[in-house]
Write a protein that holds these residues in place. Structure first.
Motif, PDB file in Angstrom:
ATOM      1  N   ARG A   1       0.841  -1.192   0.000  1.00 11.73           N
ATOM      2  CA  ARG A   1       0.000   0.000   0.000  1.00 11.73           C
ATOM      3  C   ARG A   1       0.879   1.246   0.000  1.00 11.73           C
ATOM      4  O   ARG A   1       2.020   1.201   0.453  1.00 11.73           O
ATOM      5  CB  ARG A   1      -0.937   0.019   1.209  1.00 11.73           C
ATOM      6  CG  ARG A   1      -0.250   0.128   2.556  1.00 11.73           C
ATOM      7  CD  ARG A   1      -1.264  -0.055   3.678  1.00 11.73           C
ATOM      8  NE  ARG A   1      -0.644   0.075   4.994  1.00 11.73           N
ATOM      9  CZ  ARG A   1      -1.285  -0.166   6.137  1.00 11.73           C
ATOM     10  NH1 ARG A   1      -2.562  -0.556   6.131  1.00 11.73           N
ATOM     11  NH2 ARG A   1      -0.657  -0.010   7.295  1.00 11.73           N
ATOM     12  N   GLN A   2       0.294   2.313  -0.509  1.00 14.19           N
ATOM     13  CA  GLN A   2       1.022   3.573  -0.567  1.00 14.19           C
ATOM     14  C   GLN A   2       0.078   4.715  -0.241  1.00 14.19           C
ATOM     15  O   GLN A   2      -0.916   4.922  -0.943  1.00 14.19           O
ATOM     16  CB  GLN A   2       1.655   3.785  -1.947  1.00 14.19           C
ATOM     17  CG  GLN A   2       2.571   4.975  -2.015  1.00 14.19           C
ATOM     18  CD  GLN A   2       3.450   4.958  -3.246  1.00 14.19           C
ATOM     19  OE1 GLN A   2       3.168   4.257  -4.229  1.00 14.19           O
ATOM     20  NE2 GLN A   2       4.534   5.719  -3.220  1.00 14.19           N
ATOM     21  N   ALA A   3       0.403   5.417   0.824  1.00 14.10           N
ATOM     22  CA  ALA A   3      -0.373   6.587   1.233  1.00 14.10           C
ATOM     23  C   ALA A   3       0.257   7.827   0.615  1.00 14.10           C
ATOM     24  O   ALA A   3       1.450   7.825   0.271  1.00 14.10           O
ATOM     25  CB  ALA A   3      -0.388   6.685   2.749  1.00 14.10           C
TER      26      ALA A   3
ATOM     27  N   LYS B   1       4.019   9.094   1.081  1.00  9.76           N
ATOM     28  CA  LYS B   1       4.780   8.037   1.742  1.00  9.76           C
ATOM     29  C   LYS B   1       5.258   7.004   0.742  1.00  9.76           C
ATOM     30  O   LYS B   1       4.739   6.909  -0.370  1.00  9.76           O
ATOM     31  CB  LYS B   1       3.927   7.371   2.824  1.00  9.76           C
ATOM     32  CG  LYS B   1       3.556   8.288   3.970  1.00  9.76           C
ATOM     33  CD  LYS B   1       2.866   7.514   5.074  1.00  9.76           C
ATOM     34  CE  LYS B   1       2.560   8.399   6.267  1.00  9.76           C
ATOM     35  NZ  LYS B   1       1.920   7.629   7.372  1.00  9.76           N
TER      36      LYS B   1
ATOM     37  N   ARG C   1       5.874   3.186  -0.727  1.00  6.21           N
ATOM     38  CA  ARG C   1       5.071   1.973  -0.787  1.00  6.21           C
ATOM     39  C   ARG C   1       5.540   1.017   0.300  1.00  6.21           C
ATOM     40  O   ARG C   1       6.736   0.795   0.475  1.00  6.21           O
ATOM     41  CB  ARG C   1       5.201   1.328  -2.166  1.00  6.21           C
ATOM     42  CG  ARG C   1       4.215   0.211  -2.436  1.00  6.21           C
ATOM     43  CD  ARG C   1       4.195  -0.154  -3.905  1.00  6.21           C
ATOM     44  NE  ARG C   1       3.760   0.955  -4.742  1.00  6.21           N
ATOM     45  CZ  ARG C   1       3.510   0.839  -6.038  1.00  6.21           C
ATOM     46  NH1 ARG C   1       3.652  -0.338  -6.652  1.00  6.21           N
ATOM     47  NH2 ARG C   1       3.137   1.893  -6.734  1.00  6.21           N
TER      48      ARG C   1
ATOM     49  N   ALA D   1      -4.947   4.265   1.986  1.00  3.71           N
ATOM     50  CA  ALA D   1      -3.863   4.192   1.004  1.00  3.71           C
ATOM     51  C   ALA D   1      -4.407   3.592  -0.287  1.00  3.71           C
ATOM     52  O   ALA D   1      -5.537   3.096  -0.323  1.00  3.71           O
ATOM     53  CB  ALA D   1      -2.722   3.328   1.526  1.00  3.71           C
TER      54      ALA D   1
ATOM     55  N   TYR E   1      -3.965   0.448  -2.482  1.00  7.80           N
ATOM     56  CA  TYR E   1      -3.489  -0.913  -2.268  1.00  7.80           C
ATOM     57  C   TYR E   1      -3.189  -1.582  -3.605  1.00  7.80           C
ATOM     58  O   TYR E   1      -4.002  -1.526  -4.537  1.00  7.80           O
ATOM     59  CB  TYR E   1      -4.525  -1.726  -1.495  1.00  7.80           C
ATOM     60  CG  TYR E   1      -4.547  -1.397  -0.028  1.00  7.80           C
ATOM     61  CD1 TYR E   1      -5.021  -0.167   0.425  1.00  7.80           C
ATOM     62  CD2 TYR E   1      -4.074  -2.302   0.920  1.00  7.80           C
ATOM     63  CE1 TYR E   1      -5.026   0.156   1.774  1.00  7.80           C
ATOM     64  CE2 TYR E   1      -4.080  -1.998   2.275  1.00  7.80           C
ATOM     65  CZ  TYR E   1      -4.558  -0.770   2.692  1.00  7.80           C
ATOM     66  OH  TYR E   1      -4.555  -0.462   4.026  1.00  7.80           O
TER      67      TYR E   1
ATOM     68  N   GLN F   1      -8.166   2.125  -4.297  1.00 10.22           N
ATOM     69  CA  GLN F   1      -8.131   3.074  -3.193  1.00 10.22           C
ATOM     70  C   GLN F   1      -8.951   2.574  -2.008  1.00 10.22           C
ATOM     71  O   GLN F   1     -10.112   2.164  -2.170  1.00 10.22           O
ATOM     72  CB  GLN F   1      -8.680   4.431  -3.646  1.00 10.22           C
ATOM     73  CG  GLN F   1      -8.779   5.470  -2.550  1.00 10.22           C
ATOM     74  CD  GLN F   1      -7.431   5.979  -2.091  1.00 10.22           C
ATOM     75  OE1 GLN F   1      -6.579   6.315  -2.914  1.00 10.22           O
ATOM     76  NE2 GLN F   1      -7.212   6.047  -0.778  1.00 10.22           N
TER      77      GLN F   1
END
Length: 122
Positions: free
Chosen positions: A37-39, A42, A44, A91, A93, A117
């Motif tokens: 996941r990546q917010a 931030k 991954r 995040a 995904y 998302q």
């Protein structure tokens, strides 16, 4: 192998979502699959991974006890059941595949699907 992730959405804190990763193109049971996941702003990060047979799973500490990864090789699908969701789980995904054992680094995966998302409201 081609991958497509789906199942994301908006949920309140404490709620649940089930993500799925559908594969096509190669023998799915030859691939370990991971979720990342990546917010916003931030890097991954690793979430969970499952071995080719489904007999071995690995989880990030932040999701242990709340998320469960599973696979159905006959249906070429890997699922991520997410319970007790928190706002910090928000995040995009992604699911990814590699033709070896499970791994926790994104660079170890060869094939990636488009993300889905997940938004958890407080």
């Amino acid at each position: 192998v081609q991958l497509q992730a789906f199942g994301g959405g908006l949920v309140q804190a404490g709620g649940s979502l089930r993500l799925s990763c559908a594969a096509s193109g190669r023998t799915f049971s030859n691939y370990a699959v991971g979720w990342f996941r990546q917010a916003p702003g931030k890097e991954r990060e690793f979430v969970a991974a499952i071995s080719r047979s489904g007999g071995s799973t690995v989880y990030a500490d932040s999701v242990k006890g709340r998320f469960t990864i599973s696979r159905e090789n006959t249906e070429n699908t890997v699922n991520l059941q997410m319970n007790s969701l928190k706002p910090e789980d928000t995040a995009v995904y992604y699911c990814a595949a590699r033709a070896f054992n499970v791994a926790t680094l994104a660079t170890q995966y060869d094939s990636w699907g488009r993300g889905t998302q997940v938004t958890v409201s407080s």
